[in-house]
Design an enzyme around this catalytic site. Structure first.
Site, mmCIF file in Angstrom:
data_model
loop_
_atom_site.group_PDB
_atom_site.id
_atom_site.type_symbol
_atom_site.label_atom_id
_atom_site.label_comp_id
_atom_site.label_asym_id
_atom_site.label_seq_id
_atom_site.Cartn_x
_atom_site.Cartn_y
_atom_site.Cartn_z
ATOM 1 N N HIS A 85 -1.459 4.566 7.403
ATOM 2 C CA HIS A 85 -0.812 4.911 6.136
ATOM 3 C C HIS A 85 -0.349 6.366 6.170
ATOM 4 C CE1 HIS A 85 -3.298 1.401 4.915
ATOM 5 N NE2 HIS A 85 -2.213 1.131 4.211
ATOM 6 N N ASP A 132 -6.279 7.062 8.760
ATOM 7 C CA ASP A 132 -6.410 5.825 9.536
ATOM 8 C C ASP A 132 -5.284 5.641 10.546
ATOM 9 O OD1 ASP A 132 -4.335 5.357 7.815
ATOM 10 O OD2 ASP A 132 -5.075 3.434 7.072
ATOM 11 N N SER A 180 0.810 -1.216 0.000
ATOM 12 C CA SER A 180 0.000 0.000 0.000
ATOM 13 C C SER A 180 0.844 1.266 0.000
ATOM 14 C CB SER A 180 -0.935 0.009 1.213
ATOM 15 O OG SER A 180 -0.195 -0.131 2.421
#
Length: 341
Positions: free
Chosen positions: A248, A245, A80
């Protein structure tokens, strides 16, 4: 046992098919599992948006000024972080930032391809490499891989993790592509993670990062330590540097990471205005590979590149803020334009 010796054991185990080499003592497992449950309830205070699409042509103005100049081909692989999860605009992703920065330094257009997958572990790299190499445009000029965090959180054996990474780097290098690997980030910087899990996460992350460096250098690639995601900014300003969040990176975090990786990406292509000459006043040195890997894991933004075996260069390249080139963030072009030889 020193981090350099642990990293060398992991790399050797991967090369010779050894069994799993644990990074933590058995006595720590019970405490760690309890802390993991607490961390899971705290990490993820918001929802990270899916990575925006950023593939396409960057530095279009350079193509217009020199129509005969073929664009450089840049590819991103990994998880990610490489995909850019956590930001909403394509221009804020690491791929877009690296592509526009490379276009500015090289004064050439850059075509970006991103096959990274959120949640990916090192066992997904084979699929990503195959997908990348199946493109009619041919192999990239340079590939950036960011992988390792999910290997740690999903307890993948370290020997397997680095073996899979080494195989991916070897395949890419065989095609003639340069490879730069952003090693496993320091998971101890995630704000809701408490002690002793924070210490354990930092230790595991750095040991894996050091082992990654050894196998990547052995395959002819270079590494850049992501560490605490490249800079004290994350420790000093976690609310600012992490995304919604709390896991990240935010746009500012990705910009910090890209600024640290960009000099090495440019250096492997011969367009960075610095040589590989060591500067002792910047704590650069030639060390045995395992020692260089361990030192790099301790300091974010440190580059390791192979020299005469078994030696490696430890570099701290000067970062330069670059003015965005005209036409750096235009929408992605048509597939025909991307795949044009």
């Amino acid at each position: 046992m020193s981090r350099a010796r642990v990293a060398r054991r992991i790399a050797a185990g991967a090369a010779y098919g050894g069994g799993s080499i644990g990074l933590l003592g058995v006595a720590a497992v019970g405490v760690m599992l309890a802390e993991v449950q607490l961390a899971k309830r705290n990490v993820g205070g918001g929802v990270a948006p899916l990575p925006p699409g950023a593939e396409g042509l960057y530095g279009r103005s350079f193509a217009a000024s020199d129509p005969g100049s073929a664009p450089l081909r840049l590819a991103l692989l990994g998880d990610s972080t490489a995909a850019g999860q956590g930001v909403r605009r394509a221009g804020q992703t690491p791929g877009a930032l690296l592509a526009s920065g490379l276009a500015a330094v090289a004064e050439r257009p850059v075509v970006l391809r991103n096959v990274a997958l959120p949640g990916a572990r090192s066992d997904d790299l084979e699929r990503q490499v195959s997908l990348l190499l199946s493109s009619p445009a041919g192999p990239p000029d340079v590939c950036v891989i960011m992988i390792g965090a999910n290997d740690v959180t999903h307890r993948m054996p370290a020997t397997e993790s680095v073996r899979l990474l080494a195989a991916a780097v070897r395949r890419l290098r065989t095609t003639g592509a340069e490879v730069v690997v952003g090693t496993c980030p320091d998971l101890g910087t995630i704000e809701p993670v408490y002690q002793p899990l924070r210490w354990l996460a930092r230790r595991v992350s750095r040991q894996l990062a050091a082992a990654q460096t050894i196998v990547v250098v052995e395959q002819g690639g270079r590494t850049v330590s992501l560490g605490d995601l490249l800079g004290p900014e994350f420790a000093a300003n976690p609310r600012e540097m992490f995304g919604a969040d709390n896991y990240h990176p935010s746009a500012e975090g990705y910009a910090t990471a890209a600024m640290a990786v960009l000099p090495t990406v440019c250096a492997v292509l011969g367009v960075w205005p610095e040589t590989d000459r060591l500067e002792p006043d910047r704590h650069e040195d030639m060390l045995p590979v395992a020692k260089a890997a361990a030192e790099a894991a301790k300091e974010a933004g440190t580059e390791v590149t192979g020299a005469r075996a078994p030696w490696a260069l430890l570099k701290h390249r000067r970062r330069r803020r670059l003015a965005e080139p005209p036409g750096a963030t235009e929408p992605a072009p048509s597939p025909e334009e991307v795949h044009r030889p």
